[in-house]
Scaffold this motif. Structure first.
Motif, PDB file in Angstrom:
ATOM      1  N   SER A  13      19.610 -47.715 112.128  1.00 27.65           N
ATOM      2  CA  SER A  13      21.034 -47.668 112.494  1.00 27.65           C
ATOM      3  C   SER A  13      21.178 -47.337 113.977  1.00 27.65           C
TER       4      SER A  13
ATOM      5  N   THR B  92      23.080 -44.976 114.852  1.00 30.44           N
ATOM      6  CA  THR B  92      23.099 -43.512 114.830  1.00 30.44           C
ATOM      7  C   THR B  92      21.679 -42.946 114.964  1.00 30.44           C
TER       8      THR B  92
ATOM      9  N   LEU C 264      20.639 -43.267 118.510  1.00 33.31           N
ATOM     10  CA  LEU C 264      21.249 -42.208 119.327  1.00 33.31           C
ATOM     11  C   LEU C 264      20.550 -40.873 119.097  1.00 33.31           C
TER      12      LEU C 264
ATOM     13  N   THR D  88      35.707 -41.651 120.983  1.00 32.91           N
ATOM     14  CA  THR D  88      34.615 -42.467 120.452  1.00 32.91           C
ATOM     15  C   THR D  88      34.515 -42.255 118.951  1.00 32.91           C
ATOM     16  N   PHE D  89      33.588 -42.981 118.356  1.00 27.71           N
ATOM     17  CA  PHE D  89      33.214 -42.818 116.957  1.00 27.71           C
ATOM     18  C   PHE D  89      32.315 -41.568 116.871  1.00 27.71           C
TER      19      PHE D  89
ATOM     20  N   ALA E 286      29.705 -40.967 115.458  1.00 26.53           N
ATOM     21  CA  ALA E 286      28.265 -41.240 115.495  1.00 26.53           C
ATOM     22  C   ALA E 286      27.694 -41.098 116.905  1.00 26.53           C
ATOM     23  N   SER E 287      28.549 -41.237 117.934  1.00 23.78           N
ATOM     24  CA  SER E 287      28.093 -41.053 119.327  1.00 23.78           C
ATOM     25  C   SER E 287      27.629 -39.628 119.577  1.00 23.78           C
TER      26      SER E 287
ATOM     27  N   VAL F 127      30.203 -43.993 126.606  1.00 26.90           N
ATOM     28  CA  VAL F 127      30.295 -45.065 125.605  1.00 26.90           C
ATOM     29  C   VAL F 127      31.002 -46.254 126.254  1.00 26.90           C
TER      30      VAL F 127
ATOM     31  N   ASP G 162      25.718 -45.033 125.051  1.00 25.13           N
ATOM     32  CA  ASP G 162      26.045 -45.556 123.723  1.00 25.13           C
ATOM     33  C   ASP G 162      26.649 -46.943 123.891  1.00 25.13           C
TER      34      ASP G 162
ATOM     35  N   ALA H 121      26.628 -49.210 121.538  1.00 25.03           N
ATOM     36  CA  ALA H 121      26.718 -49.723 120.164  1.00 25.03           C
ATOM     37  C   ALA H 121      27.765 -50.831 120.035  1.00 25.03           C
ATOM     38  N   GLU H 122      28.824 -50.747 120.846  1.00 25.96           N
ATOM     39  CA  GLU H 122      29.918 -51.719 120.724  1.00 25.96           C
ATOM     40  C   GLU H 122      29.874 -52.780 121.815  1.00 25.96           C
TER      41      GLU H 122
ATOM     42  N   SER I 267      23.815 -51.071 118.267  1.00 24.51           N
ATOM     43  CA  SER I 267      23.978 -51.036 116.808  1.00 24.51           C
ATOM     44  C   SER I 267      24.088 -52.450 116.253  1.00 24.51           C
TER      45      SER I 267
ATOM     46  N   ASN J 110      25.280 -52.703 113.003  1.00 23.91           N
ATOM     47  CA  ASN J 110      26.069 -52.429 111.802  1.00 23.91           C
ATOM     48  C   ASN J 110      26.873 -53.688 111.441  1.00 23.91           C
TER      49      ASN J 110
ATOM     50  N   LYS K 227      29.654 -55.042 113.848  1.00 23.39           N
ATOM     51  CA  LYS K 227      29.393 -55.171 115.290  1.00 23.39           C
ATOM     52  C   LYS K 227      29.258 -56.641 115.703  1.00 23.39           C
TER      53      LYS K 227
ATOM     54  N   GLY L 255      21.614 -51.539 111.081  1.00 22.29           N
ATOM     55  CA  GLY L 255      20.447 -51.394 111.953  1.00 22.29           C
ATOM     56  C   GLY L 255      20.855 -51.006 113.354  1.00 22.29           C
TER      57      GLY L 255
ATOM     58  N   TRP M   8      39.971 -44.901 118.140  1.00 21.83           N
ATOM     59  CA  TRP M   8      39.150 -43.748 117.738  1.00 21.83           C
ATOM     60  C   TRP M   8      39.883 -42.443 118.047  1.00 21.83           C
TER      61      TRP M   8
HETATM   62  C1  LIG Z   1      28.915 -48.255 115.369  1.00 21.49           C
HETATM   63  C2  LIG Z   1      28.813 -47.198 116.389  1.00 21.49           C
HETATM   64  C3  LIG Z   1      27.765 -46.272 116.375  1.00 21.49           C
HETATM   65  C4  LIG Z   1      26.792 -46.119 115.241  1.00 21.49           C
HETATM   66  O1  LIG Z   1      26.111 -47.229 114.868  1.00 21.49           O
HETATM   67  P1  LIG Z   1      25.603 -47.367 113.346  1.00 21.49           P
HETATM   68  O2  LIG Z   1      24.691 -48.553 113.444  1.00 21.49           O
HETATM   69  O3  LIG Z   1      26.807 -47.624 112.514  1.00 21.49           O
HETATM   70  O4  LIG Z   1      24.892 -46.135 112.977  1.00 21.49           O
HETATM   71  C5  LIG Z   1      27.682 -45.361 117.398  1.00 21.49           C
HETATM   72  N1  LIG Z   1      28.589 -45.331 118.381  1.00 21.49           N
HETATM   73  C6  LIG Z   1      29.623 -46.189 118.415  1.00 21.49           C
HETATM   74  C7  LIG Z   1      30.577 -46.090 119.543  1.00 21.49           C
HETATM   75  C8  LIG Z   1      29.782 -47.125 117.414  1.00 21.49           C
HETATM   76  O5  LIG Z   1      30.831 -47.945 117.431  1.00 21.49           O
END
Ligand SMILES: *Cc1c(COP(=O)(O)O)cnc(C)c1O
Length: 394
Positions: free
Chosen positions: A62, A64, A67, A88-89, A91-92, A136, A162, A164-165, A186, A188, A191, A198, A339
């Motif tokens: 993931s 996450t 990170l 942010t989400f 998970a950051s 992020v 981060d 991820a997006e 990410s 996910n 995404k 992943g 968010w």
């Molecule tokens: C999706 C996301 C994550 C986490 O990614 P996962 O693959 O869902 O664990 C982290 N930070 C941000 C900003 C995200 O949008």
């Protein structure tokens, strides 16, 4: 005007498969490499390295987990101060808490909605001992990455980006996910491209990448038996899912092009309303993962949000994110509030928060909304959504 409810739900951002994914997955089945070792993993990592221009990519379960390992590589330990973008989400920032670091949240600027370099400077004045900074690239829009990088360097702090997006976005010609010492992307389901679930850790630090690789597979030492001198995790991506990723990677540019069209069509379609689209810097190339609108202050109807509930007033010529979200939902269309900033979250209420220009991210949360940005949405469907949004301001 009366609108019809969509029979099939319109999503914010759903997975879009193309066919090649199954070919790579089939290869994994046919050769019986169905676990956490195999050619798809090796090739997926290499293909991402080549595309982005980074030395090492470690495929993980993931974003996450990427990170988390990035925060560990940055050396964050119990009690260490870490500056993180508030909007942010979660998970950051949760990986800092996994490592018992102390989070200090940083406000956003208005030009990209990401970490405000001025607030970051202020934070370093207050906490010069800060070890690590986590910006992020929200909704696929690059932050002011070179300014943030320079401030981190000046204070000897590690940067964890981060991204991820924002896979595929660039800032001043350099891809996002390459600005930090350790970076996360990410895959996910929602995404820009997906492996179902992943992520990847990206870094030019060879030793760091080797550590992450080792930690991600239970940190076994090189012995015939299970020998451990470090703490391990079960974070490795499977070779089957890496196959999905290889197929998806072939379509990254196509997905980005479609996301940009969607953003431009919203911008044009909503131009007569008291709203603007999520902003970006001309020196950056966003991927427009989600198109977001921001209602002008003068266009905002009264809206009240508690921790779990909300209410709003119906006012002529005005609207608010909750009214638009509720209205779209009525027609089976998904949208989502921006968010909710971490400094406003009950779990992080005791953390310090640094802002130098009013509470910008709380304001963006109050007035902003993520619009359906699914790349399979048709122009006709999007036009319909635009009309529904307009009706909220009637
Ligand atoms: C999706 C996301 C994550 C986490 O990614 P996962 O693959 O869902 O664990 C982290 N930070 C941000 C900003 C995200 O949008």
């Amino acid at each position: 005007m009366e609108f019809k409810r969509f029979e099939n739900r319109i999503y914010l951002s759903s997975p879009t498969m193309h066919g090649e994914e199954q070919m790579f997955v089939k290869e994994a089945f046919d050769t019986n490499w169905v676990s956490t070792v195999g050619a798809n993993l090796t090739n997926f990592e290499k293909e991402v390295c080549d595309k982005l221009g980074v030395k090492n990519a470690v495929a993980l379960a993931s974003g996450t987990s990427a990170l988390h390992l990035a925060v560990k590589l940055a050396g964050v330990k119990q009690g260490d101060i870490v500056f993180a973008q508030s909007m942010t989400f979660d998970a950051s920032v949760n990986p800092v808490t996994y490592e018992k670091g102390t989070l200090v949240f940083i406000d956003s600027e208005r030009e990209t909605w990401n970490m405000d370099p001025e607030a970051l400077k202020e934070a370093f004045r207050k906490y010069p001992q800060c070890k690590c900074v986590i910006p992020v690239n929200l909704y696929g829009v690059p932050a002011k990455l070179d300014e943030i990088r320079a401030i981190c360097d000046e204070h000897g702090a590690k940067m964890v980006e981060d991204a991820a997006e924002s896979l595929g976005a660039s800032y001043k010609g350099k891809m996002t996910g390459l600005f930090g010492d350790y970076n996360a992307i990410s895959f996910n389901g929602n995404k820009i491209i997906t492996t179902s679930g992943g992520g990847m850790l990206l870094t030019d630090d060879d030793k760091g990448a080797a550590s992450a690789r080792k930690w991600s597979t239970q940190a076994r030492d090189n012995a015939p038996w299970y020998q451990h001198s470090e703490l391990g995790y079960n974070y490795r991506l499977s070779n089957i899912l890496a196959g999905i990723g290889r197929g998806q990677l072939l379509h990254l540019e196509e997905h980005i092009a479609r996301k940009k069209e969607i953003y431009e069509r919203y911008k044009e379609g909503l131009k007569d309303l008291p709203v603007s689209m999520n902003p970006y810097l001309p020196c950056s190339k966003p991927i427009f993962w989600l198109s977001c609108l921001l209602i002008d202050k003068e266009g905002m109807a009264k809206q009240n949000r508690g921790d779990l509930t909300y209410s709003y007033d119906k006012e002529a010529g005005k609207s608010c994110p909750e009214e638009i979200r509720e209205t779209l939902e009525k027609y089976n269309i998904e949208s989502r509030p921006i968010w909710k900033p971490m400094h406003m979250q009950p779990i992080y209420k005791d953390c310090d928060y640094i802002s130098v220009s009013g509470d910008s991210c709380a304001d963006i949360f109050e007035r902003g909304l993520c619009l359906p940005s699914d790349i399979t949405m048709t122009d006709e469907q999007q036009d319909y959504i635009i009309e529904i949004i307009k009706s909220c301001f009637a």
